[in-house]
Design an enzyme around this catalytic site. Structure first.
Site, PDB file in Angstrom:
ATOM      1  N   ALA A  71      -1.368  35.221 -19.901  1.00 40.88           N
ATOM      2  CA  ALA A  71      -1.070  36.085 -21.035  1.00 40.88           C
ATOM      3  C   ALA A  71      -2.353  36.224 -21.845  1.00 40.88           C
ATOM      4  O   ALA A  71      -3.218  35.340 -21.806  1.00 40.88           O
ATOM      5  CB  ALA A  71       0.047  35.477 -21.865  1.00 40.88           C
ATOM      6  N   GLU A 100      -1.443  26.502 -20.038  1.00 37.27           N
ATOM      7  CA  GLU A 100      -0.965  26.780 -21.400  1.00 37.27           C
ATOM      8  C   GLU A 100      -1.106  25.582 -22.329  1.00 37.27           C
ATOM      9  O   GLU A 100      -1.421  25.720 -23.508  1.00 37.27           O
ATOM     10  CB  GLU A 100       0.514  27.215 -21.371  1.00 37.27           C
ATOM     11  CG  GLU A 100       0.755  28.585 -20.771  1.00 37.27           C
ATOM     12  CD  GLU A 100       0.984  28.572 -19.264  1.00 37.27           C
ATOM     13  OE1 GLU A 100       0.619  27.579 -18.596  1.00 37.27           O
ATOM     14  OE2 GLU A 100       1.524  29.564 -18.766  1.00 37.27           O
ATOM     15  N   GLY A 107       0.486  32.908 -17.407  1.00 37.27           N
ATOM     16  CA  GLY A 107       1.365  34.044 -17.140  1.00 37.27           C
ATOM     17  C   GLY A 107       1.004  34.752 -15.832  1.00 37.27           C
ATOM     18  O   GLY A 107       1.856  35.392 -15.218  1.00 37.27           O
ATOM     19  N   GLU A 120       2.686  32.804 -13.250  1.00 34.93           N
ATOM     20  CA  GLU A 120       4.124  33.090 -13.400  1.00 34.93           C
ATOM     21  C   GLU A 120       4.456  34.461 -12.816  1.00 34.93           C
ATOM     22  O   GLU A 120       5.491  34.643 -12.183  1.00 34.93           O
ATOM     23  CB  GLU A 120       4.519  33.003 -14.872  1.00 34.93           C
ATOM     24  CG  GLU A 120       4.440  31.571 -15.387  1.00 34.93           C
ATOM     25  CD  GLU A 120       4.662  31.464 -16.881  1.00 34.93           C
ATOM     26  OE1 GLU A 120       4.026  32.232 -17.642  1.00 34.93           O
ATOM     27  OE2 GLU A 120       5.472  30.620 -17.308  1.00 34.93           O
TER      28      GLU A 120
HETATM   29  N1  CO8 Z   1      -6.641  36.020 -22.451  1.00 34.45           N
HETATM   30  C1  CO8 Z   1      -7.574  36.787 -23.036  1.00 34.45           C
HETATM   31  N2  CO8 Z   1      -8.831  36.921 -22.545  1.00 34.45           N
HETATM   32  C2  CO8 Z   1      -9.132  36.251 -21.430  1.00 34.45           C
HETATM   33  C3  CO8 Z   1      -8.192  35.445 -20.756  1.00 34.45           C
HETATM   34  C4  CO8 Z   1      -6.896  35.338 -21.324  1.00 34.45           C
HETATM   35  N3  CO8 Z   1      -5.905  34.612 -20.747  1.00 34.45           N
HETATM   36  N4  CO8 Z   1      -8.785  34.895 -19.677  1.00 34.45           N
HETATM   37  C5  CO8 Z   1     -10.047  35.369 -19.658  1.00 34.45           C
HETATM   38  N5  CO8 Z   1     -10.255  36.177 -20.712  1.00 34.45           N
HETATM   39  C6  CO8 Z   1     -11.502  36.892 -21.061  1.00 34.45           C
HETATM   40  C7  CO8 Z   1     -12.514  35.967 -21.660  1.00 34.45           C
HETATM   41  O1  CO8 Z   1     -12.288  35.793 -23.040  1.00 34.45           O
HETATM   42  C8  CO8 Z   1     -13.789  36.738 -21.375  1.00 34.45           C
HETATM   43  O2  CO8 Z   1     -13.919  37.766 -22.302  1.00 34.45           O
HETATM   44  P1  CO8 Z   1     -15.382  38.074 -23.001  1.00 34.45           P
HETATM   45  O3  CO8 Z   1     -16.230  38.519 -21.831  1.00 34.45           O
HETATM   46  O4  CO8 Z   1     -15.097  39.147 -23.971  1.00 34.45           O
HETATM   47  O5  CO8 Z   1     -15.835  36.792 -23.573  1.00 34.45           O
HETATM   48  C9  CO8 Z   1     -13.524  37.382 -20.036  1.00 34.45           C
HETATM   49  O6  CO8 Z   1     -12.104  37.374 -19.876  1.00 34.45           O
HETATM   50  C10 CO8 Z   1     -14.130  36.615 -18.875  1.00 34.45           C
HETATM   51  O7  CO8 Z   1     -13.677  35.275 -18.968  1.00 34.45           O
HETATM   52  P2  CO8 Z   1     -14.691  34.023 -18.963  1.00 34.45           P
HETATM   53  O8  CO8 Z   1     -16.012  34.401 -19.510  1.00 34.45           O
HETATM   54  O9  CO8 Z   1     -13.979  32.878 -19.632  1.00 34.45           O
HETATM   55  O10 CO8 Z   1     -14.810  33.802 -17.390  1.00 34.45           O
HETATM   56  P3  CO8 Z   1     -15.106  32.430 -16.626  1.00 34.45           P
HETATM   57  O11 CO8 Z   1     -15.301  32.828 -15.193  1.00 34.45           O
HETATM   58  O12 CO8 Z   1     -16.154  31.652 -17.319  1.00 34.45           O
HETATM   59  O13 CO8 Z   1     -13.739  31.576 -16.762  1.00 34.45           O
HETATM   60  C11 CO8 Z   1     -11.347  31.262 -16.686  1.00 34.45           C
HETATM   61  C12 CO8 Z   1     -12.581  32.035 -16.155  1.00 34.45           C
HETATM   62  C13 CO8 Z   1     -11.418  29.804 -16.256  1.00 34.45           C
HETATM   63  C14 CO8 Z   1     -10.120  31.915 -16.072  1.00 34.45           C
HETATM   64  C15 CO8 Z   1     -11.302  31.344 -18.229  1.00 34.45           C
HETATM   65  O14 CO8 Z   1     -11.461  32.708 -18.622  1.00 34.45           O
HETATM   66  C16 CO8 Z   1     -10.028  30.850 -18.820  1.00 34.45           C
HETATM   67  O15 CO8 Z   1      -9.843  29.656 -18.928  1.00 34.45           O
HETATM   68  N6  CO8 Z   1      -9.134  31.774 -19.253  1.00 34.45           N
HETATM   69  C17 CO8 Z   1      -7.909  31.421 -19.913  1.00 34.45           C
HETATM   70  C18 CO8 Z   1      -6.875  30.935 -18.925  1.00 34.45           C
HETATM   71  C19 CO8 Z   1      -5.620  30.514 -19.658  1.00 34.45           C
HETATM   72  O16 CO8 Z   1      -5.604  29.635 -20.482  1.00 34.45           O
HETATM   73  N7  CO8 Z   1      -4.502  31.187 -19.322  1.00 34.45           N
HETATM   74  C20 CO8 Z   1      -3.208  30.893 -19.903  1.00 34.45           C
HETATM   75  C21 CO8 Z   1      -2.989  31.741 -21.111  1.00 34.45           C
HETATM   76  S1  CO8 Z   1      -1.535  31.300 -21.999  1.00 34.45           S
HETATM   77  C22 CO8 Z   1      -0.284  31.999 -21.070  1.00 34.45           C
HETATM   78  O17 CO8 Z   1      -0.474  32.587 -20.029  1.00 34.45           O
HETATM   79  C23 CO8 Z   1       1.058  31.852 -21.680  1.00 34.45           C
HETATM   80  C24 CO8 Z   1       2.151  32.433 -20.804  1.00 34.45           C
HETATM   81  C25 CO8 Z   1       3.427  32.348 -21.552  1.00 34.45           C
HETATM   82  C26 CO8 Z   1       4.531  33.127 -20.855  1.00 34.45           C
HETATM   83  C27 CO8 Z   1       4.358  34.556 -20.943  1.00 34.45           C
HETATM   84  C28 CO8 Z   1       4.896  35.084 -22.214  1.00 34.45           C
HETATM   85  C29 CO8 Z   1       4.053  36.148 -22.726  1.00 34.45           C
END
Ligand code: CO8
Length: 260
Positions: free
Chosen positions: A68, A134, A111, A114
């Site tokens: 998400a 999460e 998400g 999921e």
């Molecule tokens: N949300 C928003 N932006 C994101 C997300 C995300 N989940 N994942 C990546 N991005 C963005 C980064 O902020 C970045 O943006 P910018 O270039 O503007 O800084 C861009 O994508 C590229 O990401 P990274 O630079 O971080 O890329 P890396 O290769 O270094 O890392 C990762 C990749 C490991 C995937 C890292 O981006 C990461 O950890 N992302 C978050 C993953 C995460 O925590 N996901 C879970 C989110 S919570 C959730 O899903 C709740 C679900 C609940 C049920 C659904 C109901 C709605």
């Protein structure tokens, strides 16, 4: 040209198979509200009885979906979260009457994992990474990340993934029952499309019944689930495709199914 909500998911309609690609590469296909609404709108349009036989859902080579959208969730509280009724959007995907195949390259997190678990088949590239991170941002899975995962891999693996948020690779995900098949990264989409093609040549009502019975049966007591299976099998005995399939076998020819 300015992008619109319509561009958040691209659609390739190939008749029997529809290919959907999540399209927010700048944020690793993070699932914001417009994207989830668009996905729900598309899935709501899928019905059985027409030409559609299978759906392939994919992201891009770097990410299926990284969860998400955290930026989209950071500032909202309980009431806003409640009023979003996310469950209705996910439900549209879950209710898809034809098999859904997730073709996963790169990240399938939160998400995103999921969403993949809403599919009936998951085909993953060797470098794909799965996880429910999460907990690391102070929340927990909310679209099946505890419950679909529990049913797929069992309590102890589900606990490990949800409590630590750690990522696992495709081979490990496959070994624990989360993934149907692992292929080379550059073969994921081709394999998923081939799989969808194979399903699309099967008798459609039998395919739909199998999907329905497996999904409903897994949450029912065994006796009720077995009755559901039996009734579905009995229904298939009145389809034209059952007559055609068995006749073709006995006459040693290829069946010509009509989906009726
Ligand atoms: N949300 C928003 N932006 C994101 C997300 C995300 N989940 N994942 C990546 N991005 C963005 C980064 O902020 C970045 O943006 P910018 O270039 O503007 O800084 C861009 O994508 C590229 O990401 P990274 O630079 O971080 O890329 P890396 O290769 O270094 O890392 C990762 C990749 C490991 C995937 C890292 O981006 C990461 O950890 N992302 C978050 C993953 C995460 O925590 N996901 C879970 C989110 S919570 C959730 O899903 C709740 C679900 C609940 C049920 C659904 C109901 C709605």
């Amino acid at each position: 040209m300015e992008s619109t909500d319509k561009d958040l998911v691209t659609i390739e309609d190939q008749g029997a198979v529809v290919l959907l690609r999540l399209n927010r590469p700048e944020v690793l296909n993070a699932l914001n509200m417009p994207l989830r609404r668009r996905l729900a709108e598309i899935f709501e349009g899928f019905t059985d009885g027409g030409t559609l036989r299978a759906v392939v859902l994919t992201g891009d080579e770097k990410s299926f979906a990284a969860g998400a959208d955290i930026a989209d969730m950071a500032a909202i509280g309980t009431v806003d979260m409640y009023l979003r009724h996310n469950e209705r959007l996910w439900e549209a995907v879950a209710r898809c009457p034809v098999p859904v195949i997730a073709a996963v390259n790169g990240f399938a997190l939160g998400g995103g994992m999921e969403l993949a678990m809403h599919a009936d088949i998951i085909i993953a590239g060797k470098s794909a990474r799965f996880g429910q991170p999460e907990v690391k941002v102070g929340i927990m899975p909310g679209a099946g990340g505890t419950q679909r995962l529990l049913r797929a891999v069992g309590k102890f693996k589900a606990m490990r993934l949800c409590l630590t948020g750690e990522m696992i690779g495709a081979d490990e995900a496959c070994a624990m029952g989360l993934v149907s098949q692992v292929v080379e990264d550059d073969q994921v989409l081709a394999e998923a499309m081939a799989f969808a093609g194979r399903i699309s040549r099967m008798p459609a009502i039998a395919v739909n019944q199998i999907k329905e019975v497996i999904l409903h049966g897994q949450d029912a007591p065994l006796g009720a689930a077995m009755a559901l299976e039996r009734k579905a099998l009995q229904i298939l005995f009145s389809t034209e495709d059952k007559n055609e399939g068995m006749a073709a076998f006995l006459e040693k020819r290829r069946p010509d199914y009509t989906g009726r």
